[in-house]
Design an enzyme around this catalytic site. Sequence first.
Site, PDB file in Angstrom:
ATOM      1  N   ASN A 212     -13.035  23.788 108.108  1.00 21.68           N
ATOM      2  CA  ASN A 212     -14.344  23.895 108.768  1.00 21.68           C
ATOM      3  C   ASN A 212     -15.332  24.598 107.847  1.00 21.68           C
ATOM      4  O   ASN A 212     -14.990  24.957 106.717  1.00 21.68           O
ATOM      5  CB  ASN A 212     -14.200  24.613 110.119  1.00 21.68           C
ATOM      6  CG  ASN A 212     -13.624  26.003 109.932  1.00 21.68           C
ATOM      7  OD1 ASN A 212     -14.207  26.862 109.289  1.00 21.68           O
ATOM      8  ND2 ASN A 212     -12.427  26.217 110.478  1.00 21.68           N
ATOM      9  N   ASP A 281      -8.107  24.835 114.891  1.00 21.86           N
ATOM     10  CA  ASP A 281      -7.380  24.802 116.163  1.00 21.86           C
ATOM     11  C   ASP A 281      -6.132  23.938 116.076  1.00 21.86           C
ATOM     12  O   ASP A 281      -5.147  24.204 116.750  1.00 21.86           O
ATOM     13  CB  ASP A 281      -8.303  24.277 117.265  1.00 21.86           C
ATOM     14  CG  ASP A 281      -9.368  25.310 117.614  1.00 21.86           C
ATOM     15  OD1 ASP A 281      -8.999  26.486 117.783  1.00 21.86           O
ATOM     16  OD2 ASP A 281     -10.563  24.950 117.699  1.00 21.86           O
ATOM     17  N   LYS A 291       0.111  11.486  98.270  1.00 22.00           N
ATOM     18  CA  LYS A 291      -1.171  11.067  98.820  1.00 22.00           C
ATOM     19  C   LYS A 291      -0.992   9.804  99.673  1.00 22.00           C
ATOM     20  O   LYS A 291      -0.313   8.864  99.255  1.00 22.00           O
ATOM     21  CB  LYS A 291      -2.133  10.780  97.657  1.00 22.00           C
ATOM     22  CG  LYS A 291      -3.524  10.444  98.116  1.00 22.00           C
ATOM     23  CD  LYS A 291      -4.443  10.157  96.932  1.00 22.00           C
ATOM     24  CE  LYS A 291      -5.777   9.648  97.431  1.00 22.00           C
ATOM     25  NZ  LYS A 291      -6.597   9.087  96.369  1.00 22.00           N
ATOM     26  N   ASP A 310      -2.322  31.078 117.989  1.00 28.92           N
ATOM     27  CA  ASP A 310      -3.538  31.893 118.126  1.00 28.92           C
ATOM     28  C   ASP A 310      -3.243  33.286 117.562  1.00 28.92           C
ATOM     29  O   ASP A 310      -2.505  34.073 118.158  1.00 28.92           O
ATOM     30  CB  ASP A 310      -3.947  31.974 119.608  1.00 28.92           C
ATOM     31  CG  ASP A 310      -5.326  32.598 119.762  1.00 28.92           C
ATOM     32  OD1 ASP A 310      -5.610  33.600 119.065  1.00 28.92           O
ATOM     33  OD2 ASP A 310      -6.127  32.084 120.561  1.00 28.92           O
ATOM     34  N   ILE A 311      -3.808  33.554 116.395  1.00 26.24           N
ATOM     35  CA  ILE A 311      -3.484  34.794 115.669  1.00 26.24           C
ATOM     36  C   ILE A 311      -3.987  36.016 116.444  1.00 26.24           C
ATOM     37  O   ILE A 311      -3.266  36.990 116.639  1.00 26.24           O
ATOM     38  CB  ILE A 311      -4.103  34.755 114.246  1.00 26.24           C
ATOM     39  CG1 ILE A 311      -3.562  33.537 113.499  1.00 26.24           C
ATOM     40  CG2 ILE A 311      -3.796  36.043 113.488  1.00 26.24           C
ATOM     41  CD1 ILE A 311      -4.314  33.189 112.234  1.00 26.24           C
ATOM     42  N   PHE A 331     -13.849  37.522 117.474  1.00 30.60           N
ATOM     43  CA  PHE A 331     -15.153  36.888 117.308  1.00 30.60           C
ATOM     44  C   PHE A 331     -15.150  35.610 118.141  1.00 30.60           C
ATOM     45  O   PHE A 331     -14.088  35.051 118.426  1.00 30.60           O
ATOM     46  CB  PHE A 331     -15.420  36.556 115.834  1.00 30.60           C
ATOM     47  CG  PHE A 331     -16.157  37.651 115.105  1.00 30.60           C
ATOM     48  CD1 PHE A 331     -15.549  38.876 114.886  1.00 30.60           C
ATOM     49  CD2 PHE A 331     -17.454  37.452 114.653  1.00 30.60           C
ATOM     50  CE1 PHE A 331     -16.216  39.901 114.225  1.00 30.60           C
ATOM     51  CE2 PHE A 331     -18.142  38.461 113.989  1.00 30.60           C
ATOM     52  CZ  PHE A 331     -17.527  39.685 113.773  1.00 30.60           C
TER      53      PHE A 331
HETATM   54  N1  CTP Z   1      -8.569  32.867 116.565  1.00 29.00           N
HETATM   55  C1  CTP Z   1      -7.320  33.109 116.024  1.00 29.00           C
HETATM   56  N2  CTP Z   1      -6.409  32.108 115.925  1.00 29.00           N
HETATM   57  C2  CTP Z   1      -6.695  30.867 116.387  1.00 29.00           C
HETATM   58  C3  CTP Z   1      -7.969  30.598 116.937  1.00 29.00           C
HETATM   59  C4  CTP Z   1      -8.879  31.626 117.007  1.00 29.00           C
HETATM   60  O1  CTP Z   1      -7.057  34.253 115.609  1.00 29.00           O
HETATM   61  N3  CTP Z   1      -5.798  29.924 116.273  1.00 29.00           N
HETATM   62  C5  CTP Z   1      -9.509  33.976 116.690  1.00 29.00           C
HETATM   63  C6  CTP Z   1     -10.749  33.855 115.855  1.00 29.00           C
HETATM   64  O2  CTP Z   1     -10.571  34.494 114.606  1.00 29.00           O
HETATM   65  C7  CTP Z   1     -11.771  34.571 116.711  1.00 29.00           C
HETATM   66  C8  CTP Z   1     -11.336  34.273 118.127  1.00 29.00           C
HETATM   67  O3  CTP Z   1      -9.959  33.959 118.033  1.00 29.00           O
HETATM   68  O4  CTP Z   1     -11.711  35.962 116.553  1.00 29.00           O
HETATM   69  C9  CTP Z   1     -12.046  33.140 118.795  1.00 29.00           C
HETATM   70  O5  CTP Z   1     -12.106  32.021 117.960  1.00 29.00           O
HETATM   71  P1  CTP Z   1     -12.927  30.719 118.353  1.00 29.00           P
HETATM   72  O6  CTP Z   1     -12.717  29.678 117.323  1.00 29.00           O
HETATM   73  O7  CTP Z   1     -14.330  31.092 118.730  1.00 29.00           O
HETATM   74  O8  CTP Z   1     -12.245  30.326 119.707  1.00 29.00           O
HETATM   75  P2  CTP Z   1     -10.982  29.483 120.039  1.00 29.00           P
HETATM   76  O9  CTP Z   1      -9.895  30.431 120.428  1.00 29.00           O
HETATM   77  O10 CTP Z   1     -10.667  28.537 118.940  1.00 29.00           O
HETATM   78  O11 CTP Z   1     -11.473  28.735 121.348  1.00 29.00           O
HETATM   79  P3  CTP Z   1     -12.471  27.474 121.487  1.00 29.00           P
HETATM   80  O12 CTP Z   1     -12.166  26.540 120.365  1.00 29.00           O
HETATM   81  O13 CTP Z   1     -12.126  26.940 122.840  1.00 29.00           O
HETATM   82  O14 CTP Z   1     -13.868  28.006 121.464  1.00 29.00           O
END
Ligand code: CTP
Length: 406
Positions: A212, A281, A291, A310-311, A331
């Site tokens: 991203n 995600d 490749k 989700d970390i 965040f």
């Molecule tokens: N985060 C994380 N690990 C993931 C996804 C998100 O640690 N796999 C953390 C990000 O670093 C941030 C927070 O979770 O601090 C929210 O991330 P964000 O991308 O805004 O939200 P998502 O959990 O991905 O939810 P959504 O895509 O539904 O907005």
Amino acid sequence: MELSGKHIVLGLSGGIACYKAAELCRALIKEGATVQVVMTEAAAQFITPVTLQALSQRSVYTSQWDAREANNMAHINLSRAADAILIAPCSADFMAKLLHGRADDLLSLMCLARPLESVPLLLAPAMNREMWAHPATVRNVAQLRADGATVLGVGAGDQACGETGDGRMREPQELLADVIAFFQPKLLAGQRVLITAGPTFEAIDPVRGITNRSSGKMGFALARAAHEAGADVTLVAGPVALATPQGVRRLDVQSAQDMLQACLSQADQASIFIATAAVADWRPVASTDQKIKKDGSGQVPHLALQENPDILATLAQSKRAQSGALFCVGFAAESHDLLAHATAKRQRKGVPLLVGNIGPATFGQDDNALLLVDAQGAVDIPRASKLSLARILVREIAQRLPGTAL
Ligand code: CTP
């Protein structure tokens, strides 16, 4: 203008690194400081006072017998006006002199006469590697620290004498960062901060992947601000093209799974975790070693995806976080309805503080606007540079740490 309103007395003792002091003088002035240069006789053998006068736009002092001062007390007048005295370069001999409280030239006299409580003394050592490693210098550094001086680090590499090793004076930009950091309040002293930053990269094959547009700038600014505030900082960075902030330990990772492993390996030592990374995600269920080629049929390959761990939620649910030993900050990068989404996300992730921002408006930019959401409600932090926001955030986090009165 990180140093506006600050008056720095820049002292030069004798050493080849005097040539770097010219650049340092410029850099301090560019950040808004006023700079008064004081040189020893030996320093004037390496660079002329004229050069430093032109750069600092002030006449340079070299002698305790300087008749320009009405009271004939240059050492008193110069030291009383300073917000800090920075000796760069600080030679081995000058260190030894300071240590013994000798005062037989203007620079050492001024250092001895400085008010200990209100005028900090910063030393940027510069010497040959054998001199730097000599027990006498090691002893002197320890004693100077015990006497209240801030002894900055040294650089490593080629030396003017032809040898290679530790002892070079740090580069002007590094010393500038040291001085800026020095003036920041030490709100996170004793804390160990773990930060994730940047995007992750989820490989599809050896040349393609899912990622991203996160630049990592906010996370890197936070790492710098936390270090400036006195914390021990580890930065787990996805693939970004940013320089590591000074004094920060950096672990480079690619995928969300790598990032999780790196965070888990550090979390036991951390007292604060800040998740700024834009973690992908989803990742491909399988990435190929070779490749993926077009087969000419016009068929597109089927890309099966699975959700990444989700970390933030993992660390926020850990025993350390639940017991209050690890303060977690999340965040939220949203495109709309920031307050509603950030409030819901804080609950979902189980963190005491969540920082919302509009992702598309901030990715890659040098500034941002934030919305802080905690159990009490939400507060807007207006648009500012990411470093200014990071410093505000450090203050907000410090106030919320267990045992700190709000
Ligand atoms: N985060 C994380 N690990 C993931 C996804 C998100 O640690 N796999 C953390 C990000 O670093 C941030 C927070 O979770 O601090 C929210 O991330 P964000 O991308 O805004 O939200 P998502 O959990 O991905 O939810 P959504 O895509 O539904 O907005």
